[in-house]
Write an enzyme that holds these catalytic residues in place. Structure first.
Site, PDB file in Angstrom:
ATOM      1  N   HIS A   1       0.810  -1.214   0.000  1.00  0.00           N
ATOM      2  CA  HIS A   1       0.000   0.000   0.000  1.00  0.00           C
ATOM      3  C   HIS A   1       0.850   1.274   0.000  1.00  0.00           C
ATOM      4  CE1 HIS A   1      -2.514   3.151   1.874  1.00  0.00           C
ATOM      5  NE2 HIS A   1      -3.537   2.497   1.354  1.00  0.00           N
ATOM      6  N   ASP A   2       0.771   2.036  -1.094  1.00  0.00           N
ATOM      7  CA  ASP A   2       1.308   3.403  -1.171  1.00  0.00           C
ATOM      8  C   ASP A   2       2.799   3.523  -0.897  1.00  0.00           C
ATOM      9  OD1 ASP A   2      -1.284   4.129  -1.701  1.00  0.00           O
ATOM     10  OD2 ASP A   2      -1.488   5.510  -0.033  1.00  0.00           O
TER      11      ASP A   2
ATOM     12  N   LYS B   1      -4.600   4.599  -6.965  1.00  0.00           N
ATOM     13  CA  LYS B   1      -5.169   4.916  -5.646  1.00  0.00           C
ATOM     14  C   LYS B   1      -5.912   6.244  -5.723  1.00  0.00           C
ATOM     15  CE  LYS B   1      -5.433   4.150  -1.148  1.00  0.00           C
ATOM     16  NZ  LYS B   1      -4.356   4.710  -0.326  1.00  0.00           N
TER      17      LYS B   1
END
Length: 217
Positions: free
Chosen positions: A36-37, A123
Site C-alpha cells: 500500500h502506497d 489509488k
C-alpha cells in the site's frame, strides 16, 4: 497541509502484538498481498537510514518474494501525480495538492518494484477499494483474505482493512510491514484492527506458513 516529518521509531515486536478478536489465520490458498502506497513521495518524510522505513521495505520485499513463489497475487496501490482538484476531493483540504508526476514522487521505491505479474491499482482515496476493482480481481482469483502492508498504518492501511471486512474479505495487518507517523499511531492502528475487523501478525508469522519460503531466499 503537507505530510509531517516522521521521527525514527521501533516497529512492533512479536510479543507486543495485540490479540485479535477474529479467529482467522493466514491461508496461502485464500490470500492476496497488498503493498500500500510505497511511493517515494510518501516514504520521503521518514528517516531513510533508520527504523521504521528500511525495516518495512525489507519485510515487504520478503513477503512479496514469498507470495510470488507461492502463486499468491500481489497488488500495489499507487497514487497519480498532478491530480485535478475535482478528482482529489476532500483529501486536498487535509493534505494539499499531493504529489507531482515526477519520478521522485510517483515512483514506487526501487526495492519494491512490481514484478511483471503483479497488479498496480490507481489509488484514489484512503481505502484501496475505493474507485478500484481490487475486490473483483480478488474474487476472480478465488481470494478472500488480504495481507496488508505499507504506509500509513492509521490512514490508508486501516481504512483498507475496515473496508475489506465490510466486503467479507478477511483483513490481516502485518504489523512490522507497516509504518506510520509515529509509534502511538501505529500501535493505535494495530489495536483497532485487532479489536474491530481483522488479524494482526508479524512478517515471520506469514513467512513461517508459506510452503515455498526457502525458494525465495
Amino acid at each position: 497541509m503537507a505530510l509531517p516529518g516522521i521521527p525514527s521509531y521501533p516497529l512492533p515486536t512479536q510479543d507486543a502484538l495485540p490479540t485479535a478478536r477474529a479467529p482467522w489465520t493466514f491461508a496461502p490458498d485464500r490470500a492476496a498481498l497488498l503493498i500500500h502506497d510505497m511511493q517515494r513521495y510518501f516514504c520521503a518524510p521518514f528517516p531513510q537510514d533508520a527504523a521504521p522505513l528500511p525495516d518495512i521495505i525489507r519485510n515487504i520485499a520478503a513477503l512479496a518474494s514469498a507470495a510470488r513463489a507461492n502463486n499468491i497475487p500481489v497488488f500495489y496501490t499507487a497514487q497519480e501525480g498532478n491530480q485535478l482538484r475535482a478528482d482529489r476531493g476532500l483529501q486536498a483540504d487535509l493534505w494539499g495538492p499531493g504529489m507531482s508526476t515526477r519520478d521522485e514522487h510517483q515512483q514506487i521505491v526501487p526495492e519494491l518494484t512490481p514484478a511483471n505479474e503483479d497488479i498496480v491499482l490507481v489509488k484514489h482515496r484512503y481505502s484501496a477499494f475505493q474507485r478500484s476493482n481490487l475486490e473483483t480481481l480478488m474474487r476472480a482469483r478465488g481470494r478472500d483474505q488480504l495481507l496488508i502492508t505499507g504506509i500509513y498504518a492509521h490512514i490508508g492501511c486501516l481504512a483498507t482493512a475496515a473496508e475489506a471486512f465490510q466486503r467479507d474479505i478477511q483483513p490481516i495487518a502485518i504489523a512490522d510491514a507497516q509504518a506510520d507517523f509515529d509509534e502511538p499511531r501505529h500501535e493505535m492502528a494495530m489495536n483497532w484492527v485487532a479489536g474491530c475487523c481483522g488479524g494482526v501478525v508479524s512478517t515471520q508469522d506469514v513467512l513461517a506458513n508459506m510452503p515455498k519460503v526457502a525458494a525465495c531466499a
